[in-house]
Design a protein around this motif. Structure first.
Motif, short mmCIF file in Angstrom:
data_model
loop_
_atom_site.label_atom_id
_atom_site.label_comp_id
_atom_site.label_asym_id
_atom_site.label_seq_id
_atom_site.Cartn_x
_atom_site.Cartn_y
_atom_site.Cartn_z
N ARG A 1 23.05 41.89 29.28
CA ARG A 1 22.78 41.17 30.53
C ARG A 1 23.85 41.50 31.55
O ARG A 1 25.01 41.72 31.20
N ILE A 2 23.45 41.52 32.81
CA ILE A 2 24.37 41.69 33.93
C ILE A 2 24.10 40.56 34.91
O ILE A 2 22.95 40.32 35.29
N ASP A 3 25.15 39.86 35.30
CA ASP A 3 25.03 38.73 36.22
C ASP A 3 25.53 39.12 37.60
O ASP A 3 26.62 39.70 37.74
N LEU A 4 24.75 38.80 38.62
CA LEU A 4 25.17 38.92 40.00
C LEU A 4 25.66 37.56 40.46
O LEU A 4 24.90 36.59 40.49
N ILE A 5 26.94 37.47 40.77
CA ILE A 5 27.58 36.20 41.15
C ILE A 5 27.87 36.26 42.65
O ILE A 5 28.35 37.27 43.17
N ARG A 6 27.54 35.18 43.34
CA ARG A 6 27.63 35.16 44.80
C ARG A 6 28.35 33.90 45.27
O ARG A 6 28.15 32.82 44.72
N GLY A 7 29.20 34.06 46.27
CA GLY A 7 29.90 32.92 46.85
C GLY A 7 30.01 33.07 48.35
O GLY A 7 29.86 34.16 48.91
N ASP A 8 30.26 31.97 49.03
CA ASP A 8 30.41 31.96 50.48
C ASP A 8 31.88 32.06 50.85
O ASP A 8 32.76 31.60 50.11
N LEU A 9 32.14 32.62 52.03
CA LEU A 9 33.47 32.57 52.61
C LEU A 9 33.59 31.24 53.35
O LEU A 9 32.86 31.00 54.32
N THR A 10 34.50 30.41 52.90
CA THR A 10 34.60 29.04 53.40
C THR A 10 35.86 28.79 54.21
O THR A 10 36.08 27.67 54.67
N GLY A 11 36.71 29.81 54.37
CA GLY A 11 37.96 29.62 55.09
C GLY A 11 39.03 29.07 54.18
O GLY A 11 38.85 28.96 52.96
#
Length: 487
Positions: free
Chosen positions: A394-404
């Motif tokens: 399995r390969i996971d794509l992890i995503r996050g926001d730039l929040t400052g």
């Protein structure tokens, strides 16, 4: 298994030949700039990580015992690094009172000898710093005619145990900020990477000698010097007896208070945890993987040889300067057990004219634009050095926001970070050893980042490691992020 004292005589020239099934450094995608994935290890000890005994004069500093904390020579480490597929390595001994003399007079001549005996390995002169106000960290100085003097100067000035009598003023958090500010101003600045950051942590989210606020201070003081932390610490063979049977008395990674997760430090392994809080601020804060090799587990130690289990792959030309630049700029993925040997990621605006970015880079897109992600991973055939033939499940794509900036210097969470998608064999195309998959982020509205994680296990998230666990059965890879800037 052969013991250290017999290695050279018994193995001879075979030590320098990497295992063909896991050859590293081959370009499995067109990078166009001569760079390839070069596997290495920046945390390796030799006999000059000494022990100590009291001197005859109680007022005198303790006397060093060569081989007291690690039994291997630097040339032996270099040969074993090549045997296990490494292209580069940093020798990083740690010290105590007046250890800088040992670095200058004993360790550095062995660096030169090792370079002569193993010329196809790029060998850096480094140090495991007894870090002021924290645990340990690598200092890797650029290769140059003055590298010996450069490193000895840093050890004399800033190692918290160098002075005798011991000086509590050398073990303060602001002293490390002072050290990094000094390093940043050098003509040839080193690279500094925090070691086993949560090894002294008593619980999840409760930290010990190295804490989130300190790492932010380091990165603020010298963002091109203090660039990251070990995601996968060394001592991964702690749960193995010399015959390979489970050793229930030792925790993986020597994390005796709170464990690792899939062999990775909690600061890295927890989705939305400390690493993601740093990335959410937009910090270029990277992870690596090391052996922390002192003594091989077959000799009663708790370690693998450099490259035998963990590898830090840097996208670089095979020159010392470009390898260090790759580390500074996050062109890095890490793996255990040779689960993968290349990770080529392209993040590109779907609209024409947008320039792509790879691992460690940044892509700029217009608000509302789609972003296409293309991944090519090499899943090598044949057995790894543990006698297994692992496959990526399995390969996971992890995503996050730039929040400052984080609301607190001690912040260790990014609540926006999530597993965007989990990919399995049904989602990718395999041609021989190469896995290829493509996905699209639709209608991107805000700046953020993506990063990748993969495993050969069935676990949705890396499980808490238990004493006696066989590390060869629990393999993961992680790639550093790509930032997406919305204009």
């Amino acid at each position: 298994m052969l013991r250290n004292g017999l290695l050279l005589a018994a193995l001879g020239s075979a030590l320098v030949a990497p295992a063909l099934a896991h050859e590293t450094g081959a370009p499995h995608a067109s990078h166009g700039d001569g760079r390839t994935w070069l596997a290495g290890d920046h945390h390796v000890h030799s006999q000059f990580s000494v022990g100590w005994k009291p001197g005859s004069d109680p007022a005198a500093p303790p006397e060093p015992v060569i081989g007291g904390d690690s039994s291997n020579t630097i040339p032996t480490n270099a040969r074993m690094a090549r045997k296990f597929g490494l292209s580069w390595m940093a020798a990083t001994d740690h010290g105590g009172p007046n250890h800088s003399r040992i670095s200058r007079d004993l360790a550095y001549p062995e660096i030169l000898r090792a370079r002569g005996e193993t010329p196809d390995l790029i060998l850096f002169f480094g140090l495991e710093l007894n870090t002021p106000g924290a645990d340990h960290s690598s200092i890797i100085v650029p290769k140059s005619p003055s590298e010996r003097d450069d490193l000895v100067d840093l050890e004399r000035r800033f190692d918290k145990y160098e002075a005798w009598p011991l000086d509590p003023a050398r073990d303060q958090e602001d002293r490390m900020v002072e050290a990094l500010t000094y390093m940043k101003g050098l003509p040839r600045p080193p690279v500094v990477i925090a070691h086993h950051a949560s090894r002294s942590a008593p619980a999840m989210g409760t930290y010990g000698q190295t804490a989130p606020a300190e790492l932010r201070d380091w990165n603020d003081a010298a963002p091109s010097v203090a660039v990251g932390m070990e995601g996968a610490p060394g001592h991964q063979a702690a749960g193995l007896n010399p015959d390979g049977s489970p050793r229930l008395s030792q925790a993986r990674g020597a994390y005796r208070q709170h464990p690792t997760y899939g062999g990775y430090d909690q600061m890295t392994a927890r989705v939305g945890g400390f690493w993601d809080s740093m990335l959410g601020e937009g910090r270029r804060w990277w992870i690596t993987a090391t052996s922390d090799s002192h003594r091989h587990y077959t000799d009663g130690g708790i370690d693998f040889w450099p490259g035998e289990y963990a590898k830090t792959h840097v996208l670089a030309r095979k020159t010392p300067d470009d390898i260090l630049e790759g580390l500074r700029n996050g062109r890095v993925f890490v793996t255990t057990g040779d689960l993968v040997s290349s990770v080529d990621l392209e993040v590109r605006p779907v609209a024409r004219g947008g320039a792509p970015a790879g691992i460690g880079g940044e892509v700029t897109v217009s608000k509302g634009q789609d972003v296409r992600i293309t991944l090519r991973v090499r899943d090598p055939s044949g057995e790894n050095f543990g006698g297994r033939s692992p496959e990526v499940k399995r390969i996971d794509l992890i995503r996050g926001d730039l929040t400052g900036p984080a609301p607190s210097r001690s912040a260790d969470v990014n609540p926006t970070t999530r597993v965007e998608r989990r990919f399995t064999a049904a989602d990718w195309v395999r041609e021989g050893e190469v896995i290829t998959l493509t996905t699209t982020l639709r209608n991107v509205q805000a700046s953020g980042y993506i990063r990748l994680r993969g495993t050969g296990t069935e676990e949705a998230e890396p499980a808490m490691d238990v004493p006696g666990e066989n590390p060869w059965d629990d393999l993961w890879f992680y790639a550093n992020p790509v930032f997406i800037k919305v204009r």
